[in-house]
Design a protein around this motif. Structure first.
Motif, PDB file in Angstrom:
ATOM      1  N   ALA A 246       0.808  -1.214   0.000  1.00 27.65           N
ATOM      2  CA  ALA A 246       0.000   0.000   0.000  1.00 27.65           C
ATOM      3  C   ALA A 246       0.844   1.270   0.000  1.00 27.65           C
ATOM      4  CB  ALA A 246      -0.934   0.005   1.209  1.00 27.65           C
ATOM      5  N   LYS A 247       2.160   1.135   0.179  1.00 27.43           N
ATOM      6  CA  LYS A 247       3.018   2.319   0.228  1.00 27.43           C
ATOM      7  C   LYS A 247       2.886   3.146  -1.049  1.00 27.43           C
ATOM      8  CE  LYS A 247       6.665   1.264   3.511  1.00 27.43           C
ATOM      9  NZ  LYS A 247       8.095   1.409   3.794  1.00 27.43           N
ATOM     10  N   GLY A 248       2.755   4.445  -0.876  1.00 25.03           N
ATOM     11  CA  GLY A 248       2.670   5.355  -2.008  1.00 25.03           C
ATOM     12  C   GLY A 248       1.290   5.471  -2.622  1.00 25.03           C
ATOM     13  N   LEU A 249       0.335   4.672  -2.169  1.00 23.37           N
ATOM     14  CA  LEU A 249      -1.009   4.687  -2.739  1.00 23.37           C
ATOM     15  C   LEU A 249      -1.963   5.444  -1.825  1.00 23.37           C
ATOM     16  CD1 LEU A 249      -1.254   0.949  -3.870  1.00 23.37           C
ATOM     17  CD2 LEU A 249      -0.458   2.913  -5.200  1.00 23.37           C
ATOM     18  N   GLU A 250      -3.121   5.798  -2.361  1.00 26.24           N
ATOM     19  CA  GLU A 250      -4.159   6.423  -1.543  1.00 26.24           C
ATOM     20  C   GLU A 250      -5.529   5.940  -1.997  1.00 26.24           C
ATOM     21  OE1 GLU A 250      -5.120  10.713  -3.543  1.00 26.24           O
ATOM     22  OE2 GLU A 250      -3.306  10.623  -2.310  1.00 26.24           O
ATOM     23  N   PHE A 251      -6.454   5.920  -1.061  1.00 17.89           N
ATOM     24  CA  PHE A 251      -7.800   5.408  -1.309  1.00 17.89           C
ATOM     25  C   PHE A 251      -8.810   6.293  -0.585  1.00 17.89           C
ATOM     26  CE2 PHE A 251      -4.702   2.010  -1.234  1.00 17.89           C
ATOM     27  CZ  PHE A 251      -4.953   1.337  -2.417  1.00 17.89           C
ATOM     28  N   ASP A 252     -10.039   6.289  -1.081  1.00 16.78           N
ATOM     29  CA  ASP A 252     -11.074   7.074  -0.407  1.00 16.78           C
ATOM     30  C   ASP A 252     -11.320   6.549   1.000  1.00 16.78           C
ATOM     31  OD1 ASP A 252     -12.186   8.897  -2.680  1.00 16.78           O
ATOM     32  OD2 ASP A 252     -12.024   6.913  -3.569  1.00 16.78           O
ATOM     33  N   SER A 253     -11.340   5.233   1.134  1.00 20.26           N
ATOM     34  CA  SER A 253     -11.571   4.615   2.438  1.00 20.26           C
ATOM     35  C   SER A 253     -10.628   3.437   2.614  1.00 20.26           C
ATOM     36  CB  SER A 253     -13.026   4.144   2.542  1.00 20.26           C
ATOM     37  OG  SER A 253     -13.246   3.444   3.750  1.00 20.26           O
ATOM     38  N   VAL A 254     -10.237   3.218   3.866  1.00 20.91           N
ATOM     39  CA  VAL A 254      -9.387   2.070   4.206  1.00 20.91           C
ATOM     40  C   VAL A 254     -10.045   1.283   5.324  1.00 20.91           C
ATOM     41  CG1 VAL A 254      -7.209   1.358   5.271  1.00 20.91           C
ATOM     42  CG2 VAL A 254      -7.199   3.051   3.447  1.00 20.91           C
ATOM     43  N   VAL A 255     -10.127  -0.037   5.122  1.00 20.48           N
ATOM     44  CA  VAL A 255     -10.519  -0.953   6.187  1.00 20.48           C
ATOM     45  C   VAL A 255      -9.249  -1.663   6.623  1.00 20.48           C
ATOM     46  CG1 VAL A 255     -11.925  -2.936   6.827  1.00 20.48           C
ATOM     47  CG2 VAL A 255     -12.850  -1.218   5.238  1.00 20.48           C
ATOM     48  N   LEU A 256      -8.807  -1.366   7.820  1.00 23.96           N
ATOM     49  CA  LEU A 256      -7.546  -1.876   8.347  1.00 23.96           C
ATOM     50  C   LEU A 256      -7.822  -3.078   9.245  1.00 23.96           C
ATOM     51  CD1 LEU A 256      -4.534  -1.739   9.021  1.00 23.96           C
ATOM     52  CD2 LEU A 256      -5.051   0.113  10.618  1.00 23.96           C
ATOM     53  N   VAL A 257      -7.201  -4.206   8.941  1.00 23.87           N
ATOM     54  CA  VAL A 257      -7.479  -5.458   9.641  1.00 23.87           C
ATOM     55  C   VAL A 257      -6.302  -5.848  10.530  1.00 23.87           C
ATOM     56  CG1 VAL A 257      -8.115  -7.886   9.339  1.00 23.87           C
ATOM     57  CG2 VAL A 257      -8.906  -6.172   7.675  1.00 23.87           C
ATOM     58  N   GLU A 258      -6.597  -6.138  11.781  1.00 24.36           N
ATOM     59  CA  GLU A 258      -5.625  -6.619  12.770  1.00 24.36           C
ATOM     60  C   GLU A 258      -4.355  -5.769  12.809  1.00 24.36           C
ATOM     61  OE1 GLU A 258      -6.313  -8.163  15.140  1.00 24.36           O
ATOM     62  OE2 GLU A 258      -7.091 -10.179  14.878  1.00 24.36           O
ATOM     63  N   PRO A 259      -4.452  -4.534  13.272  1.00 28.86           N
ATOM     64  CA  PRO A 259      -3.268  -3.664  13.303  1.00 28.86           C
ATOM     65  C   PRO A 259      -2.112  -4.214  14.132  1.00 28.86           C
ATOM     66  CG  PRO A 259      -5.100  -2.711  14.545  1.00 28.86           C
ATOM     67  CD  PRO A 259      -5.661  -3.850  13.779  1.00 28.86           C
ATOM     68  N   GLN A 260      -2.404  -4.923  15.212  1.00 24.39           N
ATOM     69  CA  GLN A 260      -1.320  -5.473  16.021  1.00 24.39           C
ATOM     70  C   GLN A 260      -0.498  -6.479  15.227  1.00 24.39           C
ATOM     71  OE1 GLN A 260      -0.158  -4.519  18.881  1.00 24.39           O
ATOM     72  NE2 GLN A 260       1.393  -6.131  18.989  1.00 24.39           N
ATOM     73  N   ALA A 261      -1.140  -7.231  14.348  1.00 24.25           N
ATOM     74  CA  ALA A 261      -0.419  -8.193  13.520  1.00 24.25           C
ATOM     75  C   ALA A 261       0.504  -7.477  12.528  1.00 24.25           C
ATOM     76  CB  ALA A 261      -1.398  -9.093  12.770  1.00 24.25           C
ATOM     77  N   LEU A 262       0.115  -6.278  12.078  1.00 22.73           N
ATOM     78  CA  LEU A 262       0.993  -5.510  11.189  1.00 22.73           C
ATOM     79  C   LEU A 262       2.281  -5.127  11.913  1.00 22.73           C
ATOM     80  CD1 LEU A 262      -1.451  -3.070   9.328  1.00 22.73           C
ATOM     81  CD2 LEU A 262      -0.683  -5.347   8.650  1.00 22.73           C
ATOM     82  N   VAL A 263       2.169  -4.858  13.196  1.00 25.61           N
ATOM     83  CA  VAL A 263       3.352  -4.518  13.983  1.00 25.61           C
ATOM     84  C   VAL A 263       4.227  -5.756  14.183  1.00 25.61           C
ATOM     85  CG1 VAL A 263       4.166  -3.660  16.210  1.00 25.61           C
ATOM     86  CG2 VAL A 263       2.138  -2.632  15.143  1.00 25.61           C
ATOM     87  N   GLU A 264       3.611  -6.860  14.489  1.00 26.13           N
ATOM     88  CA  GLU A 264       4.375  -8.074  14.787  1.00 26.13           C
ATOM     89  C   GLU A 264       5.070  -8.647  13.563  1.00 26.13           C
ATOM     90  OE1 GLU A 264       1.601 -10.679  16.637  1.00 26.13           O
ATOM     91  OE2 GLU A 264       1.486  -9.494  18.488  1.00 26.13           O
ATOM     92  N   GLU A 265       4.480  -8.469  12.374  1.00 22.68           N
ATOM     93  CA  GLU A 265       5.106  -9.058  11.189  1.00 22.68           C
ATOM     94  C   GLU A 265       6.373  -8.320  10.777  1.00 22.68           C
ATOM     95  OE1 GLU A 265       2.189  -8.953   8.079  1.00 22.68           O
ATOM     96  OE2 GLU A 265       2.437  -6.816   7.671  1.00 22.68           O
ATOM     97  N   THR A 266       6.617  -7.150  11.362  1.00 32.56           N
ATOM     98  CA  THR A 266       7.859  -6.413  11.087  1.00 32.56           C
ATOM     99  C   THR A 266       8.749  -6.361  12.325  1.00 32.56           C
ATOM    100  OG1 THR A 266       6.688  -4.338  11.581  1.00 32.56           O
ATOM    101  CG2 THR A 266       6.866  -4.997   9.264  1.00 32.56           C
ATOM    102  N   GLY A 267       8.599  -7.333  13.210  1.00 30.70           N
ATOM    103  CA  GLY A 267       9.471  -7.409  14.372  1.00 30.70           C
ATOM    104  C   GLY A 267       9.256  -6.320  15.398  1.00 30.70           C
ATOM    105  N   GLY A 268       8.048  -5.743  15.433  1.00 29.58           N
ATOM    106  CA  GLY A 268       7.744  -4.701  16.411  1.00 29.58           C
ATOM    107  C   GLY A 268       7.788  -3.297  15.868  1.00 29.58           C
ATOM    108  N   ALA A 269       8.220  -3.097  14.637  1.00 33.94           N
ATOM    109  CA  ALA A 269       8.231  -1.764  14.027  1.00 33.94           C
ATOM    110  C   ALA A 269       6.811  -1.363  13.649  1.00 33.94           C
ATOM    111  CB  ALA A 269       9.120  -1.761  12.786  1.00 33.94           C
ATOM    112  N   VAL A 270       6.490  -0.083  13.837  1.00 32.69           N
ATOM    113  CA  VAL A 270       5.125   0.381  13.562  1.00 32.69           C
ATOM    114  C   VAL A 270       5.000   1.049  12.189  1.00 32.69           C
ATOM    115  CG1 VAL A 270       4.592   0.687  15.996  1.00 32.69           C
ATOM    116  CG2 VAL A 270       5.518   2.613  14.686  1.00 32.69           C
ATOM    117  N   GLY A 271       6.070   0.993  11.389  1.00 27.26           N
ATOM    118  CA  GLY A 271       6.044   1.687  10.098  1.00 27.26           C
ATOM    119  C   GLY A 271       4.933   1.232   9.176  1.00 27.26           C
ATOM    120  N   ASN A 272       4.739  -0.096   9.051  1.00 28.60           N
ATOM    121  CA  ASN A 272       3.689  -0.589   8.167  1.00 28.60           C
ATOM    122  C   ASN A 272       2.306  -0.181   8.661  1.00 28.60           C
ATOM    123  OD1 ASN A 272       5.578  -1.720   6.521  1.00 28.60           O
ATOM    124  ND2 ASN A 272       5.045  -3.849   6.944  1.00 28.60           N
ATOM    125  N   LEU A 273       2.118  -0.168   9.969  1.00 26.13           N
ATOM    126  CA  LEU A 273       0.836   0.279  10.527  1.00 26.13           C
ATOM    127  C   LEU A 273       0.625   1.763  10.239  1.00 26.13           C
ATOM    128  CD1 LEU A 273      -1.727  -0.023  12.169  1.00 26.13           C
ATOM    129  CD2 LEU A 273      -0.347   0.196  14.256  1.00 26.13           C
TER     130      LEU A 273
END
Length: 299
Positions: A246-273
């Motif tokens: 999704a980097k560099g893209l934009e949308f009218d609406s975003v449905v974000l699923v399991e934000p904590q999992a986004l943090v864990e999949e990058t070793g604790g970094a919150v950048g993807n979230l």
């Protein structure tokens, strides 16, 4: 010139004369055919020679640098620089002895656990305080309430960043809780709601990398013809993709699923979230079965 250079030039001139003589004979042999079609005299022997000349491959700067480990640059431009590890910064600095860089990036969007927490952390080991930092002060994409929530998440993780002024108004993020078994159904419900609200607008469903192939087909089956999965299917009104894609893209609406999992999949970094939270131009909906990351847990 040395004797070797004189010989090389003489050999090249002989080859050029030989090629031109061959071209002249070819044109003489084709004289009648060319005259019949009105093309006689249009092509010269010199032009024919140049057209058929074999030119040596001219390497690009990147190819030359790859072939020569001693290659150095006078100036280096780095985009998405927030993703670089300390070792990658060291490699770049060694290739640019003058330490002349233009660095572009957003520390808050770093998706690597080894990325720097500030530009000072990234650059000072190599250039000390000899760098200037210019920050964008206006956010033209994300509504103010959503942008503030994203900044809260980044700061709660210890990132040093300022908050650009958002020019768009809008609602804050809305969180929907679910259990894991009902997660896909809850996502579908939110997507249907967003399709009604944004009309013909684009809706992104941003999910953890390991759930793209689960949630994408489920939504495609429930919403036939509307859903595409991955960055190559942006021609659909609803797209299911990872935060990295999704980097560099934009949308009218975003449905974000399991934000904590986004943090864990990058070793604790919150950048993807942070990236996922800053993609919408209008609305952000969060669907979670697990705990929410710090900074997002107030909603």
């Amino acid at each position: 010139l040395d004797a070797a250079g004189v010989r090389v030039r003489a050999d090249a001139e002989r080859e050029q004369r030989k090629a031109t003589d061959n071209a002249e004979r070819a044109l003489q042999n084709m004289h009648q055919s060319l005259e019949d079609v009105g093309a006689d005299g249009i092509v010269t022997a010199a032009q024919l020679t140049d057209f058929n000349a074999v030119t040596p491959h001219r390497m690009t700067a990147a190819e030359a640098a790859t072939a020569d480990r001693t290659w150095a640059y006078g100036h280096v431009v780095v985009d998405e620089a927030q993703e670089l590890s300390p070792m990658q910064w060291r490699v770049l600095m060694r290739r640019c002895p003058m330490k002349s860089f233009t660095v572009v990036g957003d520390i808050a969007q770093a998706g690597s656990a080894v990325a720097a927490h500030s530009w000072a952390d990234a650059l000072e080991p190599f250039v000390g305080e000899r760098f200037s930092l210019d920050e964008l002060t206006v956010n033209y994409r994300t509504p103010a309430a959503i942008a503030e929530a994203a900044v809260d998440v980044a700061r709660a993780a210890g990132l040093a960043l300022s908050a650009p002024r958002a020019v768009r108004d809008g609602e804050p993020p809305i969180v929907t809780r679910s259990d894991d078994a009902g997660l896909a159904g809850a996502v579908l419900e939110q997507v249907r709601t967003e399709l009604e609200v944004v009309g013909g607008g684009l809706v992104a469903v941003i999910v953890p990398e390991d759930r793209v192939r689960e949630i994408g087909p489920a939504l495609a089956q429930a919403l036939p013809g509307l859903v595409g999965a991955g960055v190559r299917r942006l021609d659909r009104q609803v797209v299911v993709l990872s935060a990295w894609d999704a980097k560099g893209l934009e949308f009218d609406s975003v449905v974000l699923v399991e934000p904590q999992a986004l943090v864990e999949e990058t070793g604790g970094a919150v950048g993807n979230l942070y990236v996922a939270m800053t993609r919408p131009t209008q609305r952000l909906r969060v669907v979670a079965a697990r705990e929410l990351p710090a900074g997002l847990d107030r909603f």
